[in-house]
Enzyme design. Sequence first.
Site, PDB file in Angstrom:
ATOM      1  N   CYS A   1      -9.977  15.315   9.784  1.00  0.00           N
ATOM      2  CA  CYS A   1     -10.834  15.985  10.784  1.00  0.00           C
ATOM      3  C   CYS A   1     -11.682  14.974  11.548  1.00  0.00           C
ATOM      4  CB  CYS A   1     -11.716  17.014  10.069  1.00  0.00           C
ATOM      5  SG  CYS A   1     -12.991  17.739  11.119  1.00  0.00           S
TER       6      CYS A   1
ATOM      7  N   CYS B   1     -15.410  15.838  11.998  1.00  0.00           N
ATOM      8  CA  CYS B   1     -16.148  15.670  10.732  1.00  0.00           C
ATOM      9  C   CYS B   1     -16.698  14.254  10.606  1.00  0.00           C
ATOM     10  CB  CYS B   1     -15.229  15.956   9.542  1.00  0.00           C
ATOM     11  SG  CYS B   1     -14.609  17.648   9.453  1.00  0.00           S
TER      12      CYS B   1
END
Length: 307
Positions: free
Chosen positions: A48, A51
């Site tokens: 991700c 993230c």
Amino acid sequence: MEPIIGSSPSPAAAADLIKDSDIKNFAEDVVRTSMDVPVLVDFWAPWCGPCKQLTPMIEKAVTAAAGKVKLVKVNIDENQAIAQQLRIQSIPAVYAFKQGQPVDGFVGALPESQIRAFIERLIGGAIGPTPVEETLEAARAALEAGDTGEALQAFAAVLDAEPDNVAAQAGLARCYVAEGELEAAADILDQVAAEHAGDPEIVGARAALTLAQDALAAADPDETAALTGRIDANPQDYEARFELAVALNAGGRREEAVDQLLAIIKANRGWNDEAARKQLLTFFEAWGPTDPFTVDSRRQLSTILFS
């Protein structure tokens, strides 16, 4: 001033405030701990991209909160049961727990300012300043007090920790301007990323540099006396008034400099493509929006422009 900023907590403190968790320890790390202090749970995954942007900002804000909130990070690839139980559908996702229950949260990467605001709502108070922010404040205070050496060292320390810190770049440039090292100031400002060129602190530092550069040609006392003589002989010699204003400001005589420019604006607002008004705005940018001279001079300018 210490040259190195402690921007990270000690390993022991970091382990207490920020930790990774899993299905086995989630109840202890989050549910039980949140009975004593709010806990943020950051759901993430190695693949991700957002993230990777969000997590460091949360860690920074949690560290700044100095124990008023804790952070638990959960890799959903390794802990799918937790993600399913809490119905995590997309990441990054952040849940806030209090008294054993999720009470708030958000999905997606937020700007740092919004992360801090989220935590401040959660803890019911302001997050304390980070070490970098404390060093910046000390640097600004030193510069305002005329201790350019101390200020320069502090701004440089911030840039060692955060090379792209815009406030430190602007502050360091102002230090060099104050020391008369105009080429060094210009070099610092040339390194500012294009997307930050319009930042108010950068704009103000550039204005200060411009004034200092202009002042070099107007600092001769004999020239100042000559300009005053020209104005006495011909009050409508706007060029002389303009040059005198620059010289007066360079000599710290800001009120008199403003008076010369306001006199031009009042008599002939459009002279030289509104050069007097533009120069006055440059003064304001260099002095800062809250400086008493800026506030008072803006009021006088508005009175003239809108009368």
